[in-house]
Design a protein around this motif. Structure first.
Motif, short mmCIF file in Angstrom:
data_model
loop_
_atom_site.label_atom_id
_atom_site.label_comp_id
_atom_site.label_asym_id
_atom_site.label_seq_id
_atom_site.Cartn_x
_atom_site.Cartn_y
_atom_site.Cartn_z
N ARG A 150 95.49 25.59 89.58
CA ARG A 150 96.70 25.37 90.39
C ARG A 150 96.35 24.76 91.75
O ARG A 150 97.09 24.91 92.71
CB ARG A 150 97.47 26.69 90.59
CG ARG A 150 97.91 27.32 89.29
CD ARG A 150 98.47 28.69 89.49
NE ARG A 150 97.49 29.59 90.08
CZ ARG A 150 97.75 30.84 90.42
NH1 ARG A 150 98.97 31.32 90.26
NH2 ARG A 150 96.83 31.60 90.94
N THR A 204 106.80 25.09 84.46
CA THR A 204 105.70 24.90 85.41
C THR A 204 105.54 26.12 86.31
O THR A 204 104.43 26.63 86.54
CB THR A 204 105.95 23.64 86.28
OG1 THR A 204 106.12 22.52 85.43
CG2 THR A 204 104.78 23.39 87.22
N ARG A 225 111.39 22.00 82.35
CA ARG A 225 109.98 21.70 82.71
C ARG A 225 109.61 22.38 84.03
O ARG A 225 108.51 22.90 84.17
CB ARG A 225 109.79 20.18 82.80
CG ARG A 225 109.78 19.46 81.46
CD ARG A 225 109.28 18.04 81.63
NE ARG A 225 110.19 17.22 82.39
CZ ARG A 225 111.22 16.52 81.86
NH1 ARG A 225 111.46 16.58 80.55
NH2 ARG A 225 112.00 15.78 82.61
N GLU A 226 110.57 22.33 84.95
CA GLU A 226 110.28 22.96 86.25
C GLU A 226 110.09 24.47 86.09
O GLU A 226 109.18 25.05 86.68
CB GLU A 226 111.43 22.68 87.21
CG GLU A 226 111.11 23.06 88.64
CD GLU A 226 112.23 22.67 89.61
OE1 GLU A 226 112.35 23.30 90.65
OE2 GLU A 226 112.99 21.71 89.27
N ARG A 235 102.53 28.94 86.27
CA ARG A 235 101.76 29.22 87.48
C ARG A 235 101.72 30.71 87.78
O ARG A 235 100.74 31.20 88.33
CB ARG A 235 102.42 28.47 88.65
CG ARG A 235 101.59 28.33 89.89
CD ARG A 235 102.27 27.39 90.85
NE ARG A 235 102.37 26.04 90.34
CZ ARG A 235 103.33 25.17 90.65
NH1 ARG A 235 104.29 25.51 91.46
NH2 ARG A 235 103.32 23.94 90.15
N ASP A 248 107.37 17.01 89.13
CA ASP A 248 107.78 16.64 87.78
C ASP A 248 108.08 15.14 87.74
O ASP A 248 109.10 14.68 88.25
CB ASP A 248 109.02 17.45 87.38
CG ASP A 248 109.37 17.24 85.92
OD1 ASP A 248 108.70 16.42 85.27
OD2 ASP A 248 110.31 17.91 85.45
N GLU A 251 103.18 21.08 91.44
CA GLU A 251 102.98 19.83 90.70
C GLU A 251 104.34 19.13 90.54
O GLU A 251 105.26 19.69 89.94
CB GLU A 251 102.41 20.16 89.33
CG GLU A 251 102.01 18.94 88.53
CD GLU A 251 101.43 19.39 87.19
OE1 GLU A 251 102.11 19.25 86.18
OE2 GLU A 251 100.32 19.90 87.18
N LEU A 281 105.65 17.91 80.03
CA LEU A 281 105.15 17.99 81.42
C LEU A 281 104.34 16.74 81.76
O LEU A 281 103.81 16.07 80.86
CB LEU A 281 104.27 19.23 81.58
CG LEU A 281 104.96 20.59 81.59
CD1 LEU A 281 103.93 21.71 81.72
CD2 LEU A 281 105.94 20.69 82.75
N TYR A 328 106.21 22.00 77.12
CA TYR A 328 104.89 21.78 77.73
C TYR A 328 104.44 20.34 77.52
O TYR A 328 103.87 19.71 78.42
CB TYR A 328 103.85 22.74 77.12
CG TYR A 328 102.48 22.59 77.76
CD1 TYR A 328 102.19 23.18 78.98
CD2 TYR A 328 101.50 21.81 77.15
CE1 TYR A 328 100.96 23.02 79.57
CE2 TYR A 328 100.26 21.64 77.73
CZ TYR A 328 99.99 22.25 78.95
OH TYR A 328 98.78 22.07 79.54
N ARG A 360 95.79 22.92 85.78
CA ARG A 360 96.84 23.92 85.57
C ARG A 360 96.29 25.34 85.60
O ARG A 360 97.03 26.29 85.90
CB ARG A 360 97.56 23.64 84.24
CG ARG A 360 98.48 22.46 84.39
CD ARG A 360 98.99 21.89 83.11
NE ARG A 360 99.86 20.74 83.40
CZ ARG A 360 100.14 19.80 82.51
NH1 ARG A 360 99.63 19.85 81.28
NH2 ARG A 360 100.94 18.79 82.84
#
Lengths: 249, 212
Positions: free
Chosen positions: B72, B155, B151-152, B159, B132, B130, A21, A18, B69
């Protein structure tokens, strides 16, 4: 200690991922807008402090104004409104009343003038005047009855001969006209004693011709007022003859 | 995606006390001092706009990311962000430092978000991906690819989390609040807040470790 235990529950991998990010920042236009708004609002005193004194003052002012209006209205005289209405009412009533009174006065005056003066009698106007004056002053039923009694006592006077005819004429008058007649008597007193006396005697009034001759004599002698008054009485007594003898006027 | 009854019952009302009901700050009372953020807020209450600027610059980005976040959707997040600061500015006159300023601020933000959800039921369909942009070039290409994928996935998983769980996770990671503070902000009890957080973390970890 609680936080440390909470931290142990968290997964390190999740936290690390996190943190990796992207970290978007608040847009500049929003920053400027909010800081401008904060500066504008924060420059003056707070709304709370403003409301703290404005509300009580507003309430007090409203109460004071209401009380002032109520007191002002309560102190106004009640008659202050009446004059606005009264003239209109007077205008409506006055012409009718005035006309009625004028007619009654004319009628009463003519009747008074037609009261025959006893021939050879020592007519005493002052006695009549006293009687009439009392009639004027007493405008009630009791006063009328009292006046009747005085009239009866007047019968003993030298002018008593004229009383029956006058009483008969007064009885002929409608009750509604009596107060007007009485006030007319007062009016007659004001115009003077000489005007009440008749210029032509009873003998001259016995016939139309002799009455007209008397009127002519009065006119020729310069007593035009008496002549006019006699002629008015003549017109009432002999209306048809009066029309024919219009040239006498 | 329905909000819990507790969260719904945590309504926004005028005044700072109603804006966010938080328990008195125990350590502040014990230590006899006012936290710095609260001191800045109190100075702004007395008309010091520079104090507010300091306070704002300290928290604006973290609050923006939390809302971005959570919602969204960028435009919605910006609207709520402005609304939150507007309410904080308006509540300055009745502000009392009974809790950490961040707890108060995120409580206001949470309530504004709940209000937005109530007003706009289509909120759930308004999603923006969003990008990266956080690629560390110092790592090897394999590592970059692996971390980028993680990270993807995070994310996407974030969401897809239920709103209560996403809210709890963001309040913990982004705002740095404790379980108790999360419970206070969301209007739930401690166990509920902790449970939501645990569910969120488990789902996110599963998403990150998902084999390709």
């Amino acid at each position: 200690m609680t936080k440390e235990r909470d931290r142990e529950d968290m997964d390190a991998l999740v936290s690390k991922t996190y943190r990796e990010l992207p970290t978007p920042r608040a847009p500049d236009h929003l920053n400027q807008t909010i800081l401008r708004m904060a500066e504008k609002k924060g420059r003056g005193r707070s709304d709370f402090l403003f409301a703290a004194w404005v509300k009580p003052v507003t309430l007090a002012a409203t109460i004071a104004l209401s009380l002032a209006i109520v007191l002002e209205l309560s102190e106004l005289p009640v008659t202050s409104v009446a004059p606005e209405v009264a003239p209109a009412a007077r205008e409506e009533l006055a012409p009718q009343e005035t006309d009625r009174l004028d007619q009654a006065e004319d009628r009463a005056r003519s009747k008074l003038e037609r009261v025959p003066t006893p021939a050879g009698a020592n007519y005493s106007p002052p006695a009549d005047k006293g009687l009439l004056e009392e009639l004027v002053l007493e405008d009630t039923d009791s006063a009328k009855s009292e006046a009747k009694g005085k009239i009866e006592s007047f019968a003993a006077s030298p002018s008593a001969a004229a009383l029956p005819a006058a009483r008969k004429r007064a009885a002929d008058m409608p009750d509604s006209n009596q107060p007007a007649a009485i006030s007319t008597v007062g009016f007659a007193m004001e115009i003077g004693e000489s005007e009440l006396s008749t210029a032509c005697d009873e003998r001259a009034r016995q016939s139309a011709d002799s009455w007209l001759a008397c009127i002519d004599q009065l006119r020729e002698s310069g007593a035009t007022l008496d002549a006019d008054r006699e002629y008015e009485a003549f017109m009432l007594e002999y209306p048809t003859t009066a029309a024919d003898s219009e040239s006498n006027k | 995606m329905a909000l819990s009854r507790e969260a719904m019952a945590h309504k926004l009302a005028p005044g700072s006390a109603a804006l966010c009901r938080t328990a008195p700050l125990a350590y502040a009372q014990r230590m006899g001092h006012i936290p710095e953020d609260s001191a800045l807020m109190l100075r702004y209450k007395d008309g010091d706009t520079a104090a507010f600027e300091t306070l704002y610059k300290r928290h604006n980005d973290a609050l923006y990311r939390y809302l971005l976040r959570l919602c969204r959707h960028r435009a919605t997040a910006e609207d709520i962000f402005q609304d939150v600061w507007g309410k904080i500015i308006k509540a300055r006159s009745s502000y009392r430092p009974t809790a950490k300023f961040t707890t108060f601020m995120y409580c206001v933000a949470h309530n504004c978000f709940i209000d937005h959800v109530r007003r706009n039921k289509r909120h759930a369909n308004n999603t923006e991906l969003e990008p990266d942009l956080h690629a560390d070039t110092s790592e090897s290409p394999d590592t970059i690819t692996e971390r980028s994928l993680a990270r993807e996935r995070l994310t996407l998983a974030l969401r897809d989390l239920p709103e209560e769980q996403r809210d709890a996770f963001l309040l913990y990671e982004e705002a740095g609040l404790s379980i108790d503070q999360i419970a206070s902000v969301t209007g739930s009890n401690r166990e509920t807040a902790k449970s939501r957080l645990r569910y969120a973390v488990n789902k996110l970890r599963a998403a990150i470790e998902e084999p390709q």
